[in-house]
Design an enzyme around this catalytic site. Structure first.
Site, short mmCIF file in Angstrom:
data_model
loop_
_atom_site.label_atom_id
_atom_site.label_comp_id
_atom_site.label_asym_id
_atom_site.label_seq_id
_atom_site.Cartn_x
_atom_site.Cartn_y
_atom_site.Cartn_z
N HIS A 1 3.63 -20.81 22.66
CA HIS A 1 3.55 -21.42 21.33
C HIS A 1 2.98 -22.84 21.32
O HIS A 1 1.89 -23.07 20.82
CB HIS A 1 4.96 -21.47 20.70
CG HIS A 1 5.68 -20.16 20.69
ND1 HIS A 1 5.31 -19.08 19.91
CD2 HIS A 1 6.78 -19.76 21.36
CE1 HIS A 1 6.14 -18.07 20.12
NE2 HIS A 1 7.05 -18.45 20.98
O1 RIB Z 1 9.30 -20.58 17.64
C1 RIB Z 1 8.73 -21.23 18.74
C2 RIB Z 1 8.97 -22.70 18.67
O2 RIB Z 1 10.38 -22.98 18.65
C3 RIB Z 1 8.44 -23.44 19.89
O3 RIB Z 1 8.10 -24.74 19.53
C4 RIB Z 1 9.62 -23.43 20.81
O4 RIB Z 1 9.57 -24.50 21.76
C5 RIB Z 1 10.74 -23.67 19.84
O5 RIB Z 1 10.81 -25.07 19.57
#
Ligand code: RIB
Ligand code: CA
Length: 312
Positions: free
Chosen positions: A241
């Site tokens: 992500h």
């Molecule tokens: O849903 C994914 C996000 O939420 C990413 O930033 C992960 O690190 C959590 O913070």
């Protein structure tokens, strides 16, 4: 090349750590003013500690780390140790940080930097938006010296913490609403994009074979992280992500998207934290919502930049 003045707000968190390493490995591209941390994947005492472990690993002790808000604006805190481990960075034996946490609150740092900026600042947000929301409440004029905000968060399709919500938005939906409605130049990178960049075994092997401690640590962290995230989705690895935010700032052409009207659900028990994006409605667009990414080129960028970090 003009170095972009950048502040990264994060909740390390394994994918945050990889995003930080990518930014720390790109000093010609970023004038990284500081790293601000927020409660999210794990509590604030760990997210700030983990951010300092990563600057130590990257041998970038010149980058200050600040602690911000220890809880969301309104709702009860939620965390994600089941994804990132109890430490928030399980999977690698990372060095203890040697550099101290900065004494100023992250929100004060954000406001001071924005007010003093000669060149408008870019904010990369990788966690819940609590720090930015509180800064906007305390000093709304900072909108005028923020060039743009690039945020990992939300989902046009299925969520990852509920069927309807992605973690960063769900963890503080009221903060997200404040940010979305602030009139910022906002680019949102939702799960629909980050699920296109999966940490496959081949991609992890390329990191592990970099021949430096950063590659070893990154591969170890991502192997741990991929166990749960990959299994959850029946994938050959985990969606990566947060590094998408930094990759977008480095090479925006790897991504595509459309301007849309974005709103956050803050009331519905079933849909709390839903990002409602409308590309065709009569409401004016208030965000660029990314939709695609060139995954092979993304991993080539990530691997090359991490390979350029110090050789042991
Ligand atoms: O849903 C994914 C996000 O939420 C990413 O930033 C992960 O690190 C959590 O913070
Ligand atoms: Ca994060």
């Amino acid at each position: 090349m003009v170095r972009r003045p950048l502040i990264i707000d994060c909740d390390p968190g394994v994918d945050d750590a990889i995003a930080l390493l990518l930014a720390l490995a790109s000093p010609e591209d970023f004038n990284l003013l500081g790293i601000t941390t927020v409660a999210g994947n794990v509590p604030l005492n760990l997210t700030q500690y983990n951010a300092r472990r990563i600057t130590h690993l990257a041998q970038r002790l010149d980058i200050p780390v600040y602690a911000g808000c220890p809880r969301p604006v309104l709702r009860a805190p939620v965390t994600a140790e089941h994804v990132h481990g109890q430490t928030g960075l399980d999977g690698a034996d990372l060095p203890q940080p040697t550099q101290p946490l900065q004494p100023h609150h992250a929100v004060a740092f954000l406001i001071d930097q924005c007010k003093a900026a000669q060149t408008p600042i870019t904010l990369a947000t990788l966690g819940p938006l609590t720090n930015l929301a509180v800064a906007l409440i305390q000093a709304p004029e900072i909108v005028n010296t923020i060039d743009q905000v690039v945020t990992m968060g939300g989902a046009l399709g299925r969520g990852n913490v509920t069927p309807n919500a992605e973690f960063n938005i769900y963890a503080d939906p009221h903060a997200a609403q404040i940010v979305v409605e602030a009139g910022l130049k906002l680019t949102l990178i939702p799960l629909d994009v980050t699920h296109q960049v999966i940490t496959t075994p081949e991609r992890l092997a390329a990191l592990e074979n970099l021949g430096n401690s950063v590659g070893q640590a990154a591969a170890g962290l991502l192997r741990y992280y991929g166990q749960r995230e990959g299994e959850c989705y029946g994938l050959a690895g985990a969606p990566l992500h947060d590094p998408c935010v930094i990759a977008y700032l480095l090479q925006p052409d790897l991504f595509s998207g459309r301007p849309m009207h974005l709103a956050i659900e803050t009331d519905s028990p079933l849909c709390l934290g839903r990002t409602v994006a409308d590309p065709n409605g009569d409401k004016s667009a208030n965000a660029m919502i990314l939709e695609t990414v060139n995954a092979p080129a993304f991993y080539q960028l990530l691997t090359e930049r991490l390979g350029g970090l110090h050789r042991d």
